[in-house]
Design a protein around this motif. Sequence first.
Motif, PDB file in Angstrom:
ATOM      1  N   PHE A 289      37.420  33.689  59.488  1.00  0.00           N
ATOM      2  CA  PHE A 289      38.057  34.996  59.582  1.00  0.00           C
ATOM      3  C   PHE A 289      37.264  36.084  58.871  1.00  0.00           C
ATOM      4  CE2 PHE A 289      41.422  31.788  59.813  1.00  0.00           C
ATOM      5  CZ  PHE A 289      41.934  32.085  61.060  1.00  0.00           C
ATOM      6  N   GLY A 290      35.974  35.897  58.717  1.00  0.00           N
ATOM      7  CA  GLY A 290      35.200  36.936  58.049  1.00  0.00           C
ATOM      8  C   GLY A 290      33.742  36.534  57.961  1.00  0.00           C
ATOM      9  N   SER A 291      32.970  37.332  57.258  1.00  0.00           N
ATOM     10  CA  SER A 291      31.541  37.073  57.172  1.00  0.00           C
ATOM     11  C   SER A 291      31.251  36.083  56.039  1.00  0.00           C
ATOM     12  CB  SER A 291      30.803  38.384  56.937  1.00  0.00           C
ATOM     13  OG  SER A 291      30.162  38.383  55.698  1.00  0.00           O
ATOM     14  N   THR A 292      30.076  35.500  56.058  1.00  0.00           N
ATOM     15  CA  THR A 292      29.706  34.614  54.950  1.00  0.00           C
ATOM     16  C   THR A 292      28.592  35.252  54.129  1.00  0.00           C
ATOM     17  OG1 THR A 292      28.201  33.484  56.445  1.00  0.00           O
ATOM     18  CG2 THR A 292      30.328  32.442  56.096  1.00  0.00           C
ATOM     19  N   GLN A 293      28.428  36.564  54.312  1.00  0.00           N
ATOM     20  CA  GLN A 293      27.353  37.270  53.623  1.00  0.00           C
ATOM     21  C   GLN A 293      27.738  37.729  52.232  1.00  0.00           C
ATOM     22  OE1 GLN A 293      24.202  38.280  55.002  1.00  0.00           O
ATOM     23  NE2 GLN A 293      24.708  36.666  56.446  1.00  0.00           N
ATOM     24  N   GLU A 294      29.002  38.132  52.096  1.00  0.00           N
ATOM     25  CA  GLU A 294      29.396  38.784  50.851  1.00  0.00           C
ATOM     26  C   GLU A 294      29.580  37.798  49.709  1.00  0.00           C
ATOM     27  OE1 GLU A 294      29.454  41.891  50.363  1.00  0.00           O
ATOM     28  OE2 GLU A 294      29.318  42.627  52.415  1.00  0.00           O
ATOM     29  N   ILE A 295      29.381  38.273  48.492  1.00  0.00           N
ATOM     30  CA  ILE A 295      29.663  37.431  47.333  1.00  0.00           C
ATOM     31  C   ILE A 295      30.639  38.158  46.416  1.00  0.00           C
ATOM     32  CG2 ILE A 295      27.442  36.237  47.378  1.00  0.00           C
ATOM     33  CD1 ILE A 295      26.638  38.026  44.989  1.00  0.00           C
ATOM     34  N   GLY A 296      31.339  37.402  45.612  1.00  0.00           N
ATOM     35  CA  GLY A 296      32.239  37.985  44.615  1.00  0.00           C
ATOM     36  C   GLY A 296      31.665  37.704  43.234  1.00  0.00           C
ATOM     37  N   LEU A 297      31.637  38.719  42.391  1.00  0.00           N
ATOM     38  CA  LEU A 297      31.044  38.564  41.064  1.00  0.00           C
ATOM     39  C   LEU A 297      32.118  38.606  39.989  1.00  0.00           C
ATOM     40  CD1 LEU A 297      28.009  41.007  41.364  1.00  0.00           C
ATOM     41  CD2 LEU A 297      27.945  38.529  41.397  1.00  0.00           C
ATOM     42  N   PHE A 298      32.069  37.631  39.098  1.00  0.00           N
ATOM     43  CA  PHE A 298      33.040  37.544  38.015  1.00  0.00           C
ATOM     44  C   PHE A 298      32.345  37.195  36.715  1.00  0.00           C
ATOM     45  CE2 PHE A 298      35.286  36.416  41.858  1.00  0.00           C
ATOM     46  CZ  PHE A 298      36.503  37.076  41.739  1.00  0.00           C
ATOM     47  N   GLU A 299      33.091  37.426  35.654  1.00  0.00           N
ATOM     48  CA  GLU A 299      32.623  36.982  34.357  1.00  0.00           C
ATOM     49  C   GLU A 299      33.771  36.244  33.696  1.00  0.00           C
ATOM     50  OE1 GLU A 299      30.248  38.867  30.577  1.00  0.00           O
ATOM     51  OE2 GLU A 299      31.294  40.180  31.947  1.00  0.00           O
ATOM     52  N   MET A 300      33.499  35.072  33.095  1.00  0.00           N
ATOM     53  CA  MET A 300      34.558  34.329  32.415  1.00  0.00           C
ATOM     54  C   MET A 300      34.736  34.898  31.017  1.00  0.00           C
ATOM     55  SD  MET A 300      36.835  32.002  32.599  1.00  0.00           S
ATOM     56  CE  MET A 300      36.710  30.546  33.635  1.00  0.00           C
ATOM     57  N   THR A 301      35.928  35.377  30.740  1.00  0.00           N
ATOM     58  CA  THR A 301      36.192  35.945  29.414  1.00  0.00           C
ATOM     59  C   THR A 301      37.388  35.219  28.803  1.00  0.00           C
ATOM     60  OG1 THR A 301      37.832  37.532  30.165  1.00  0.00           O
ATOM     61  CG2 THR A 301      35.540  38.213  30.326  1.00  0.00           C
ATOM     62  N   GLY A 302      37.746  35.615  27.612  1.00  0.00           N
ATOM     63  CA  GLY A 302      38.909  35.015  26.953  1.00  0.00           C
ATOM     64  C   GLY A 302      40.187  35.259  27.729  1.00  0.00           C
ATOM     65  N   ALA A 303      40.203  36.291  28.540  1.00  0.00           N
ATOM     66  CA  ALA A 303      41.407  36.609  29.315  1.00  0.00           C
ATOM     67  C   ALA A 303      41.206  36.260  30.783  1.00  0.00           C
ATOM     68  CB  ALA A 303      41.731  38.087  29.158  1.00  0.00           C
ATOM     69  N   GLY A 304      40.470  35.194  31.046  1.00  0.00           N
ATOM     70  CA  GLY A 304      40.289  34.739  32.428  1.00  0.00           C
ATOM     71  C   GLY A 304      39.076  35.357  33.089  1.00  0.00           C
ATOM     72  N   LEU A 305      39.050  35.285  34.393  1.00  0.00           N
ATOM     73  CA  LEU A 305      37.908  35.797  35.143  1.00  0.00           C
ATOM     74  C   LEU A 305      38.078  37.291  35.375  1.00  0.00           C
ATOM     75  CD1 LEU A 305      37.773  32.801  37.552  1.00  0.00           C
ATOM     76  CD2 LEU A 305      35.804  33.568  36.242  1.00  0.00           C
ATOM     77  N   GLN A 306      37.105  38.050  34.928  1.00  0.00           N
ATOM     78  CA  GLN A 306      37.135  39.495  35.142  1.00  0.00           C
ATOM     79  C   GLN A 306      36.153  39.825  36.252  1.00  0.00           C
ATOM     80  OE1 GLN A 306      39.047  41.648  33.330  1.00  0.00           O
ATOM     81  NE2 GLN A 306      39.901  39.954  32.145  1.00  0.00           N
ATOM     82  N   GLU A 307      36.554  40.756  37.107  1.00  0.00           N
ATOM     83  CA  GLU A 307      35.631  41.168  38.161  1.00  0.00           C
ATOM     84  C   GLU A 307      34.528  42.026  37.541  1.00  0.00           C
ATOM     85  OE1 GLU A 307      37.798  42.723  41.630  1.00  0.00           O
ATOM     86  OE2 GLU A 307      39.565  42.197  40.464  1.00  0.00           O
ATOM     87  N   ILE A 308      33.317  41.827  38.017  1.00  0.00           N
ATOM     88  CA  ILE A 308      32.233  42.704  37.559  1.00  0.00           C
ATOM     89  C   ILE A 308      31.503  43.220  38.786  1.00  0.00           C
ATOM     90  CG2 ILE A 308      31.869  41.647  35.299  1.00  0.00           C
ATOM     91  CD1 ILE A 308      29.517  40.081  36.495  1.00  0.00           C
ATOM     92  N   ASP A 309      30.692  44.249  38.604  1.00  0.00           N
ATOM     93  CA  ASP A 309      29.884  44.693  39.740  1.00  0.00           C
ATOM     94  C   ASP A 309      28.430  44.337  39.443  1.00  0.00           C
ATOM     95  OD1 ASP A 309      29.103  46.502  37.905  1.00  0.00           O
ATOM     96  OD2 ASP A 309      30.029  48.230  38.865  1.00  0.00           O
ATOM     97  N   GLU A 310      27.527  44.784  40.304  1.00  0.00           N
ATOM     98  CA  GLU A 310      26.110  44.435  40.149  1.00  0.00           C
ATOM     99  C   GLU A 310      25.611  44.775  38.747  1.00  0.00           C
ATOM    100  OE1 GLU A 310      27.706  46.020  42.505  1.00  0.00           O
ATOM    101  OE2 GLU A 310      26.323  46.674  44.053  1.00  0.00           O
ATOM    102  N   GLY A 311      26.166  45.831  38.184  1.00  0.00           N
ATOM    103  CA  GLY A 311      25.751  46.282  36.857  1.00  0.00           C
ATOM    104  C   GLY A 311      25.973  45.219  35.790  1.00  0.00           C
TER     105      GLY A 311
END
Length: 474
Positions: free
Chosen positions: A278-300
């Motif tokens: 149901f979608g593309s396989t090109q995109e990726i999701g970026l996260f960082e594991m922190t003390g409060a779970g997975l936080q979304e991050i961007d390329e930066g």
Amino acid sequence: MAKNRTSFVCRDCGGTQPKWIGRCPDCGAWDTLESFTESAASATSSVGTVAGISLTGSIEPDGVATAATGVLAKAVPLIEIDQLDVPRIPTEISELDRVLGGGLVPGAVALLGGEPGIGKSTILMQVAASVVGAGRTVLYASSEESPQQIRLRGDRLIGEDLASANELFLCTETNLVRIIEEIRRVKPDLVLLDSIQMVYRGDLDAPPGSTTQLRRCCHDLVQVAKITGAAVVVVGHVTKEGQLAGPKLLEHLVDAVLSFEGDREHGHRIIRATKNRFGSTQEIGLFEMTGAGLQEIDEGGIAVEVDGPGISGSILTATMAGTRCLPVEIQALTSTGFLGSAKRRGTGLDANRLAMLIAVLEKHGGQRLADQDIFAAVTGGVRVVEPAADLALVLAIAGAHHGRAISRGTVVLGEIGLTGEVRSVRNIEQRLRELARRGATAAIVPSSQAAPSQGLGLEILPVRGIGAALGLLS
Ligand code: TYD
Ligand code: MG
């Protein structure tokens, strides 16, 4: 009496053979065939019945779900199919929604694979919280952890909102039949199952996690999703040793396969879809594991070091992941090995590409590497699978071999052909702009792309072939 049928299924590729053989003829892997017994009775369960439980009548298939995943028994012209967008259950975690193509699909099953400890249970809890927050019902079926452990994680990740999450149901059952009973009772919009390796069907003579159980349980869940219209997310472990039947076996049964990758040291986590109906396989999701779970991050959030003196064996480049551009550092190390059996290892890189580039370096770059062990890696847990990083990899290897480097602020882009020519890369402007933004001062680029590389504030060093590029190492 109905007889049980036994076949042999490859743990790696899922291919089925009538007899046991040492090597899977489909994928070539050795000793991966496991016996798979299908009872004739369960193979012919009636429509709307899964594992002996009737799901039709008790739960009306959602009208929208039928549109997305329903069955057309009677052939109709394709043009008559409604063009309605696939309905979605947004997870409200935008990095995950981006990978899924807008959200989870009612009636479809997604498999979330990853090594133990990468954060699968964490993201499931976060998804559960946000889907419940949007007014939907979620059943979290965990067969791995105790209710108290899950409550503890819930408290940590959701905090005070947990008190109002009345529609978040938990069961810690390993028997699939009972889990399906609960699905029938709770009628959730979303079912989260952690993990497929731990659930079993009592009527099968095989331990949980075996090929037989995995296949049957996954198949049952696909049916449950179809009949009830619930979206299902199933966790699957991947072990380095390949001890358990990996999610590979299940890939063709499910609608989407998400893989959770990362580098524990950096805390970065990347989710990518390796299959998505149901979608593309090109995109990726970026996260960082922190003390409060997975936080979304961007390329930066993916840091690269552009200051300081050049380091031999380390080159900066940029890779495209869907629509976004990630700066990455390619590292290489060479050491004396045995002629004829030198090791070549790549982490986050395609092994065949690495071998090809080493051959080009020998043939057209005049390097003697036959007795050198070569290790190459992409830092930060990012996988680079596109040829645009070829030139960076080659310069990292040659630099490591001779103890030479290029200045740290100089980035490298270019694909390498078999004749040693440096070829153009797609999206060069976007990549250079991103690298310039990160502080790069110069760029080695294919000579064919010297013109579009100008005007971005970088000193441009165009190269036509691998020899010219090697000449820039000092
Ligand atoms: P987990 O989600 O349990 O991994 P998996 O289900 O893939 O095996 O958690 C992975 C690690 O993340 C675990 O070692 C603890 C850590 N962690 C955090 O750093 N912060 C958090 O908020 C949570 C819940 C876990
Ligand atoms: Mg877990």
